[in-house]
Design an enzyme around this catalytic site. Structure first.
Site, PDB file in Angstrom:
ATOM      1  N   CYS A   1     -10.697  13.505  60.853  1.00  0.00           N
ATOM      2  CA  CYS A   1      -9.621  12.529  61.021  1.00  0.00           C
ATOM      3  C   CYS A   1      -9.118  12.152  59.628  1.00  0.00           C
ATOM      4  O   CYS A   1      -9.465  11.094  59.090  1.00  0.00           O
ATOM      5  CB  CYS A   1     -10.188  11.314  61.777  1.00  0.00           C
TER       6      CYS A   1
ATOM      7  N   ASP B   1     -25.038  21.379  56.121  1.00  0.00           N
ATOM      8  CA  ASP B   1     -24.886  21.770  54.711  1.00  0.00           C
ATOM      9  C   ASP B   1     -26.015  21.243  53.807  1.00  0.00           C
ATOM     10  O   ASP B   1     -26.244  21.772  52.724  1.00  0.00           O
ATOM     11  CB  ASP B   1     -23.554  21.258  54.152  1.00  0.00           C
TER      12      ASP B   1
ATOM     13  N   GLN C   1     -23.953  29.203  63.274  1.00  0.00           N
ATOM     14  CA  GLN C   1     -24.937  28.400  62.532  1.00  0.00           C
ATOM     15  C   GLN C   1     -24.959  26.936  62.960  1.00  0.00           C
ATOM     16  O   GLN C   1     -25.920  26.226  62.724  1.00  0.00           O
ATOM     17  CB  GLN C   1     -24.624  28.446  61.019  1.00  0.00           C
TER      18      GLN C   1
HETATM   19  P1  ADP Z   1     -18.579  15.735  56.976  1.00  0.00           P
HETATM   20  O1  ADP Z   1     -18.787  14.336  57.383  1.00  0.00           O
HETATM   21  O2  ADP Z   1     -19.277  16.732  57.867  1.00  0.00           O
HETATM   22  O3  ADP Z   1     -18.819  15.965  55.504  1.00  0.00           O
HETATM   23  P2  ADP Z   1     -15.682  15.822  56.489  1.00  0.00           P
HETATM   24  O4  ADP Z   1     -15.789  15.932  55.017  1.00  0.00           O
HETATM   25  O5  ADP Z   1     -14.678  16.693  57.177  1.00  0.00           O
HETATM   26  O6  ADP Z   1     -17.042  16.114  57.253  1.00  0.00           O
HETATM   27  O7  ADP Z   1     -15.353  14.301  56.807  1.00  0.00           O
HETATM   28  C1  ADP Z   1     -15.305  13.865  58.153  1.00  0.00           C
HETATM   29  C2  ADP Z   1     -14.334  12.740  58.266  1.00  0.00           C
HETATM   30  O8  ADP Z   1     -14.772  11.634  57.463  1.00  0.00           O
HETATM   31  C3  ADP Z   1     -12.929  13.016  57.769  1.00  0.00           C
HETATM   32  O9  ADP Z   1     -12.172  13.768  58.683  1.00  0.00           O
HETATM   33  C4  ADP Z   1     -12.409  11.597  57.627  1.00  0.00           C
HETATM   34  O10 ADP Z   1     -12.128  11.049  58.884  1.00  0.00           O
HETATM   35  C5  ADP Z   1     -13.634  10.878  57.060  1.00  0.00           C
HETATM   36  N1  ADP Z   1     -13.540  10.841  55.599  1.00  0.00           N
HETATM   37  C6  ADP Z   1     -13.815  11.814  54.717  1.00  0.00           C
HETATM   38  N2  ADP Z   1     -13.556  11.422  53.449  1.00  0.00           N
HETATM   39  C7  ADP Z   1     -13.070  10.163  53.534  1.00  0.00           C
HETATM   40  C8  ADP Z   1     -12.603   9.206  52.582  1.00  0.00           C
HETATM   41  N3  ADP Z   1     -12.568   9.477  51.271  1.00  0.00           N
HETATM   42  N4  ADP Z   1     -12.197   8.000  53.046  1.00  0.00           N
HETATM   43  C9  ADP Z   1     -12.218   7.723  54.368  1.00  0.00           C
HETATM   44  N5  ADP Z   1     -12.643   8.582  55.300  1.00  0.00           N
HETATM   45  C10 ADP Z   1     -13.070   9.788  54.912  1.00  0.00           C
HETATM   46  O1  F6P Z   2     -19.717  20.720  56.987  1.00  0.00           O
HETATM   47  C1  F6P Z   2     -20.193  21.611  57.950  1.00  0.00           C
HETATM   48  C2  F6P Z   2     -19.393  22.877  57.950  1.00  0.00           C
HETATM   49  O2  F6P Z   2     -19.927  23.739  58.937  1.00  0.00           O
HETATM   50  C3  F6P Z   2     -19.304  23.609  56.603  1.00  0.00           C
HETATM   51  O3  F6P Z   2     -20.469  24.337  56.313  1.00  0.00           O
HETATM   52  C4  F6P Z   2     -18.078  24.453  56.816  1.00  0.00           C
HETATM   53  O4  F6P Z   2     -17.459  24.764  55.577  1.00  0.00           O
HETATM   54  C5  F6P Z   2     -17.202  23.580  57.644  1.00  0.00           C
HETATM   55  O5  F6P Z   2     -18.048  22.637  58.285  1.00  0.00           O
HETATM   56  C6  F6P Z   2     -16.414  24.329  58.685  1.00  0.00           C
HETATM   57  O6  F6P Z   2     -15.568  23.436  59.314  1.00  0.00           O
HETATM   58  P1  F6P Z   2     -14.750  23.757  60.636  1.00  0.00           P
HETATM   59  O7  F6P Z   2     -15.706  23.602  61.784  1.00  0.00           O
HETATM   60  O8  F6P Z   2     -13.692  22.709  60.647  1.00  0.00           O
HETATM   61  O9  F6P Z   2     -14.249  25.145  60.541  1.00  0.00           O
END
Ligand code: ADP
Ligand code: F6P
Length: 326
Positions: free
Chosen positions: A76, A130, A259
């Site tokens: 999001c 990860d 995975q």
């Molecule tokens: P993960 O939590 O698996 O690392 P993402 O990096 O895609 O996955 O982040 C998931 C969600 O967390 C994003 O789509 C967004 O809604 C929220 N998010 C990520 N970074 C920020 C940020 N800097 N500020 C606010 N919300 C964030």
């Molecule tokens: O953060 C988990 C992860 O599976 C990463 O290892 C990978 O780069 C990414 O999410 C893939 O994201 P999506 O499911 O949006 O293709």
């Protein structure tokens, strides 16, 4: 007596063990007199769209061993906008929610920190295959994903040896090489390439393949983290351009979302259950802006700000060890 309410959501990439977390947050919280639990659908998007459901003891039955997340998850990106987060907090307040458990990886926990900084009580649970979240030894989902990868490498080895082939096996991890390093070690790879370490040059990678062939090995397995540059395809192209000298034919397997799916193994069911219960207890006793972390065999609370300040570094000793096992 008026009810106390907490909410729980899963956000970002899914992984095995999320349901164990949801179940444990819910059941632990419901043990407290007068507490209700709301599940938020589709991660932060559900907060923004006011998409909540009441979770009863029975609603979280039968999910412990299921992959994925029964609440759904989402990316999001608009949550980075303060006005969007303000709308999310408004929805939480209108529903009488006193605190939120966020289950997710680095990005999701950064979002959780932002909510905390805006004054809304949050506790985080690290959950991402990860294993890039700092301050915790391991996140929920990592162990099962690693087992899936190592099983795949074992299978690839069978066919590689039968055909005398070199395989490039690409694994997930975004910018983090943890999955590649650990699966390479446990899967007996000849070479592991991670984004945390630059290189080696293509010539050296070719040398590893030739060396394995000359030493009489039946195969050569190179595990490559998806974040490694210049990338798996670049190696494949280079090796194929020197096909005559290599000895082995080259094949590429990108493991992809396999995975992330599947039934969580015992470690993740247990870790998810422990972390979920710990998070609910912490939130209900008034802890805020913290993340549950496994350090050694103990669960502790660490500030969210510290957990997301940097990507969890790789253990240099393990990197060194992987380099000695070819
Ligand atoms: P993960 O939590 O698996 O690392 P993402 O990096 O895609 O996955 O982040 C998931 C969600 O967390 C994003 O789509 C967004 O809604 C929220 N998010 C990520 N970074 C920020 C940020 N800097 N500020 C606010 N919300 C964030
Ligand atoms: O953060 C988990 C992860 O599976 C990463 O290892 C990978 O780069 C990414 O999410 C893939 O994201 P999506 O499911 O949006 O293709």
């Amino acid at each position: 007596m008026s009810k106390r309410r907490i909410a729980v959501l899963t956000s970002g990439g899914d992984g095995p063990g999320l349901n164990a977390c949801i179940r444990a947050v819910t059941r632990r919280a419901l043990r407290e007199e007068g507490v209700e639990v709301l599940g938020v659908r589709w991660g932060y998007r559900g907060l923004v769209n006011d998409d909540f459901e009441l979770l009863t003891h029975r609603d979280v039955g039968g999910i412990l061993g299921k992959g994925g997340t029964v609440l759904g998850t989402a990316r999001c990106p608009e949550f980075e906008d303060v006005l969007v987060r303000r709308r999310a907090i408004r929805h939480l307040n209108m529903r009488g929610v006193e605190g939120l458990v966020v289950i997710g990886g680095n990005g999701s926990l950064t979002g959780a920190l932002k909510l905390h900084e805006m004054g809304f009580p949050v506790i985080g649970i690290p959950a991402s295959i990860d294993n890039d979240v700092d301050k915790t030894d391991i996140a929920v989902g990592v162990d099962t994903a690693l087992n899936t990868i190592v099983e795949a490498i074992d299978r690839i080895k069978d066919t590689a040896t039968s055909h005398q082939r070199a395989f490039l096996v690409e694994v997930m991890g975004r910018n983090c090489g943890y999955l590649a390093l650990q699966s390479g070690l446990a899967g007996g790879a000849e070479l592991v390439l991670v984004p945390e370490r630059e290189g080696p040059p293509m010539e050296k990678i070719a040398d590893v393949v030739v060396d394995a062939y000359v030493r009489g090995k039946g195969h050569c397995i190179i595990v490559i983290a998806e974040g490694w540059k210049p990338g798996t395809q670049a190696i494949a192209d280079y090796l194929r351009s020197r096909h005559e000298e290599l000895g082995f034919d080259v094949r590429v397997t990108v493991l992809g979302h396999v995975q992330r799916g599947g039934r969580p193994l015992v470690f993740d069911r247990t870790l998810g259950t422990r972390m979920g219960a710990f998070a609910a207890e912490a939130l209900l006793r008034g802890e805020r802006g913290k993340m549950v972390a496994l350090q050694g065999s103990h669960l502790v609370l660490v500030p969210l700000a510290e957990a997301v300040a940097r990507q969890k570094p790789l253990d240099p000793k393990l990197l060194e060890l992987a380099g000695m096992m070819d």
